[in-house]
Each structure stands twice: as structure tokens, then as C-alpha cells.
Scaffold this motif. Sequence first.
Motif, PDB file in Angstrom:
ATOM      1  N   ARG A 165       0.833  -1.219   0.000  1.00 54.86           N
ATOM      2  CA  ARG A 165       0.000   0.000   0.000  1.00 54.86           C
ATOM      3  C   ARG A 165       0.865   1.265   0.000  1.00 54.86           C
ATOM      4  O   ARG A 165       0.488   2.288   0.555  1.00 54.86           O
ATOM      5  CB  ARG A 165      -0.933  -0.006   1.213  1.00 54.86           C
ATOM      6  N   SER A 166       2.055   1.182  -0.626  1.00 50.79           N
ATOM      7  CA  SER A 166       2.925   2.363  -0.631  1.00 50.79           C
ATOM      8  C   SER A 166       2.347   3.446  -1.530  1.00 50.79           C
ATOM      9  O   SER A 166       1.541   3.167  -2.423  1.00 50.79           O
ATOM     10  CB  SER A 166       4.328   1.994  -1.126  1.00 50.79           C
ATOM     11  N   THR A 275       8.536   1.222 -16.002  1.00 53.49           N
ATOM     12  CA  THR A 275       8.545   2.418 -15.159  1.00 53.49           C
ATOM     13  C   THR A 275       9.285   3.548 -15.868  1.00 53.49           C
ATOM     14  O   THR A 275       8.833   4.700 -15.869  1.00 53.49           O
ATOM     15  CB  THR A 275       9.224   2.084 -13.803  1.00 53.49           C
TER      16      THR A 275
HETATM   17  P1  NAD Z   1       7.335  -0.200   0.613  1.00 56.42           P
HETATM   18  O1  NAD Z   1       8.356  -0.829   1.497  1.00 56.42           O
HETATM   19  O2  NAD Z   1       7.088   1.259   0.677  1.00 56.42           O
HETATM   20  O3  NAD Z   1       5.940  -0.916   0.857  1.00 56.42           O
HETATM   21  C1  NAD Z   1       5.849  -2.294   1.007  1.00 56.42           C
HETATM   22  C2  NAD Z   1       4.404  -2.637   1.273  1.00 56.42           C
HETATM   23  O4  NAD Z   1       4.308  -4.041   1.407  1.00 56.42           O
HETATM   24  C3  NAD Z   1       3.845  -2.004   2.540  1.00 56.42           C
HETATM   25  O5  NAD Z   1       2.660  -1.334   2.219  1.00 56.42           O
HETATM   26  C4  NAD Z   1       3.590  -3.180   3.463  1.00 56.42           C
HETATM   27  O6  NAD Z   1       2.393  -3.023   4.226  1.00 56.42           O
HETATM   28  C5  NAD Z   1       3.458  -4.338   2.494  1.00 56.42           C
HETATM   29  N1  NAD Z   1       3.909  -5.588   3.094  1.00 56.42           N
HETATM   30  C6  NAD Z   1       5.087  -5.842   3.715  1.00 56.42           C
HETATM   31  N2  NAD Z   1       5.110  -7.105   4.167  1.00 56.42           N
HETATM   32  C7  NAD Z   1       3.933  -7.655   3.826  1.00 56.42           C
HETATM   33  C8  NAD Z   1       3.382  -8.942   4.014  1.00 56.42           C
HETATM   34  N3  NAD Z   1       4.045  -9.916   4.654  1.00 56.42           N
HETATM   35  N4  NAD Z   1       2.143  -9.175   3.520  1.00 56.42           N
HETATM   36  C9  NAD Z   1       1.472  -8.221   2.870  1.00 56.42           C
HETATM   37  N5  NAD Z   1       1.943  -6.984   2.666  1.00 56.42           N
HETATM   38  C10 NAD Z   1       3.177  -6.717   3.136  1.00 56.42           C
HETATM   39  O7  NAD Z   1       7.707  -0.682  -0.848  1.00 56.42           O
HETATM   40  P2  NAD Z   1       7.493  -0.031  -2.302  1.00 56.42           P
HETATM   41  O8  NAD Z   1       8.267   1.215  -2.407  1.00 56.42           O
HETATM   42  O9  NAD Z   1       6.059  -0.038  -2.664  1.00 56.42           O
HETATM   43  O10 NAD Z   1       8.230  -1.137  -3.163  1.00 56.42           O
HETATM   44  C11 NAD Z   1       7.824  -2.484  -3.159  1.00 56.42           C
HETATM   45  C12 NAD Z   1       8.756  -3.285  -4.037  1.00 56.42           C
HETATM   46  O11 NAD Z   1       8.669  -2.775  -5.371  1.00 56.42           O
HETATM   47  C13 NAD Z   1      10.239  -3.136  -3.661  1.00 56.42           C
HETATM   48  O12 NAD Z   1      10.899  -4.347  -3.968  1.00 56.42           O
HETATM   49  C14 NAD Z   1      10.727  -2.050  -4.585  1.00 56.42           C
HETATM   50  O13 NAD Z   1      12.121  -2.134  -4.845  1.00 56.42           O
HETATM   51  C15 NAD Z   1       9.930  -2.359  -5.817  1.00 56.42           C
HETATM   52  N6  NAD Z   1       9.729  -1.236  -6.729  1.00 56.42           N
HETATM   53  C16 NAD Z   1       9.891  -1.485  -8.031  1.00 56.42           C
HETATM   54  C17 NAD Z   1       9.683  -0.505  -8.951  1.00 56.42           C
HETATM   55  C18 NAD Z   1       9.839  -0.827 -10.390  1.00 56.42           C
HETATM   56  O14 NAD Z   1      10.071   0.045 -11.196  1.00 56.42           O
HETATM   57  N7  NAD Z   1       9.714  -2.108 -10.766  1.00 56.42           N
HETATM   58  C19 NAD Z   1       9.310   0.770  -8.552  1.00 56.42           C
HETATM   59  C20 NAD Z   1       9.113   1.012  -7.192  1.00 56.42           C
HETATM   60  C21 NAD Z   1       9.318  -0.008  -6.279  1.00 56.42           C
END
Ligand code: NAD
Length: 292
Positions: A165-166, A275
Motif C-alpha cells: 500500500r505504498s 517504469t
Molecule cells: P514499501 O516498502 O514502501 O511498501 C511495502 C508494502 O508491502 C507495505 O505497504 C507493506 O504493508 C506491504 N507488506 C510488507 N510485508 C507484507 C506482508 N508480509 N504481507 C502483505 N503486505 C506486506 O515498498 P514499495 O516502495 O512499494 O516497493 C515495493 C517493491 O517494489 C520493492 O521491492 C521495490 O524495490 C519495488 N519497486 C519497483 C519498482 C519498479 O520500477 N519495478 C518501482 C518502485 C518499487
Amino acid sequence: MQILDGKLVSQKVKNDLKEKVEERRKKGLKLPHLAAVLVGNNGASETYVASKVKSCAEIGFTSTLIRLEADTPEEVLLEKIGELNSDVDVDGILVQLPLPKHISEQKVIEAILPSKDVDGFHPESVGRMVQGLPTYFPATPYGILLLLEHYKIATAGLHAVVIGRSNIVGRPISILLSRSDYPGNCTVTVCHSQTRNLKEICLQGDIIIAALGKPGFLKSDMVKDGAVIIDVGITRVADSTKKSGFSIKGDVDFEAIAPKSSFITPVPGGVGLMTIAALLMNTFKACTAKEI
Ligand code: NAD
């Protein structure tokens, strides 16, 4: 099972933009200009910014990379953003996140002019997105929409389960998938670290977006046959067989899930490349929006 090929689709997006830029060049019109700000020298951030700048060059955009030391005071960064806001040649501004701890990311996000907010993180951009008004969508969710669109994946009426939910991925993709448009019109469930019965919820997902940053988290027994799987995760995992010393892992157990899915994104080669393509789309839009 079909692979959602981020390399192919992002290249197509870039080729289309390159043609449009060439047309603008021939007409003597302004070329899109992206300014990227990198604070400090986080390895992953360096790589992301480098590929954004390289992609700009490939398609004929102008780009400016502003590098600031890790200990740069917050006011100095805010001043820099102010300068970029008032520079008429700059169409889009991105500040690579995460920022060093002493700098407020929220303040920085809010300092960027919404008309130049090609990352789509400003509260005004997010508010407009929620209300279905024209705006810049955050790049990763927008990239996912572009992928779904390219493969003409039907989404209306489907149950989309978003894990995470980020503000940059989970929340915005959940809003976009529930909007009354294509891709969208899904029934969306947003799951997070406090969600109970995650497995049962995932098993109902016609589309699953895994965005939590835990390598291989989504297992085969959490996915129903024929689901569409979008893996957003990017985690560097130590790997002595690689020259860099690490490999990139997604949030999905790809090997086990791919055979039972209808469509699936690989990591790398999926959402990450989309992205960047989406960021370029936003920058082109920022450049041409002024002419309307
Ligand atoms: P974040 O750390 O801000 O958010 C992670 C989310 O996952 C949180 O909302 C949390 O509640 C949830 N979460 C954590 N553990 C959980 C569990 N066991 N069960 C259910 N939900 C759980 O992360 P983010 O910035 O949204 O990034 C997530 C992933 O995406 C990372 O690996 C990041 O590197 C990647 N990312 C990739 C791109 C891309 O271009 N592909 C862009 C942004 C982020």
C-alpha cells in the motif's frame, strides 16, 4: 502462459516517443527536457537514474543530471528544486528516492511544481488521479497500465489483489485499477502487512500485483489457475556468480507460478523497464501540455 515482456513494450514506447521527438525537431519545436536530481550515492538509485538519463538520450530528450552530496542540507535541495521549477526549459523534474534521512521526502515532493511532477507523487497529482482528472500517473503504476494495454488484457469486472500500500506503487495502482476506464473497472482488494488471510484473498485474485519487496513471497499455492501476475518487486540479493555480486529478485516465485498463470511479468525485464517508459511518456506530456 504468456510473458508480459517489459523489454519489448518499453522499447515500443521509446520508439514511438523517438519518432514524435524527431517530428518536433523538424518543426523547430522545443524538445522534452527531464531534470533528475540524485542526492548521495546509493547503488540502486545510481543505476535507476543512469538508466533514466540514458533512455532520454536514446530518444532525443534533453536531460540534466544534478548530483548532490549525501550531506546536502534540505534547504539546498529545496532551493535547487525552486530553480528547476522556474527554469522554462525544464519540463519534468524527478528527485530520486529514497533521500538521506535528514531530508523530508514529503517536503521535497511538495516542492516540485505539479506541472513538472513527472513522477506523479505530488499531492495535487495524486488528488487529480483519484478524481479521474488529467494528471501525471506515478511511473510504476502507469507502466503497469501500459503493459496491460499492450497485451489487450481484459480487466473489467475482474478481482485485482494488490499486495502493498505504498504511495508510489500499491496505493496508486489500486486506485487506477478501480477507475472507470481501461485498464481498470476491477474490483480491488489492497493487502498489506496487517492483512489477515492473505493466501485466501490472493486465491480470489484474477490479477495479482505483488509490490512488497520480499523476494519470492508470492507462492504457487496462493495463486489460482489462469491469474495475471504482475511482479513489481526489485530486491538485490547476494549472488557470488554475478560480477556485480548480486542478482535482482522479484516478489513472485516465478518458476512455480508461471506455468499456471495466463500472463506474468519477469524480473528483471518486466515492470522496471516499463517504469522508465512511463516516466518518458509523462515528460513528453509535460513538454507538449504547455502548447495546448
Ligand atoms: P514499501 O516498502 O514502501 O511498501 C511495502 C508494502 O508491502 C507495505 O505497504 C507493506 O504493508 C506491504 N507488506 C510488507 N510485508 C507484507 C506482508 N508480509 N504481507 C502483505 N503486505 C506486506 O515498498 P514499495 O516502495 O512499494 O516497493 C515495493 C517493491 O517494489 C520493492 O521491492 C521495490 O524495490 C519495488 N519497486 C519497483 C519498482 C519498479 O520500477 N519495478 C518501482 C518502485 C518499487
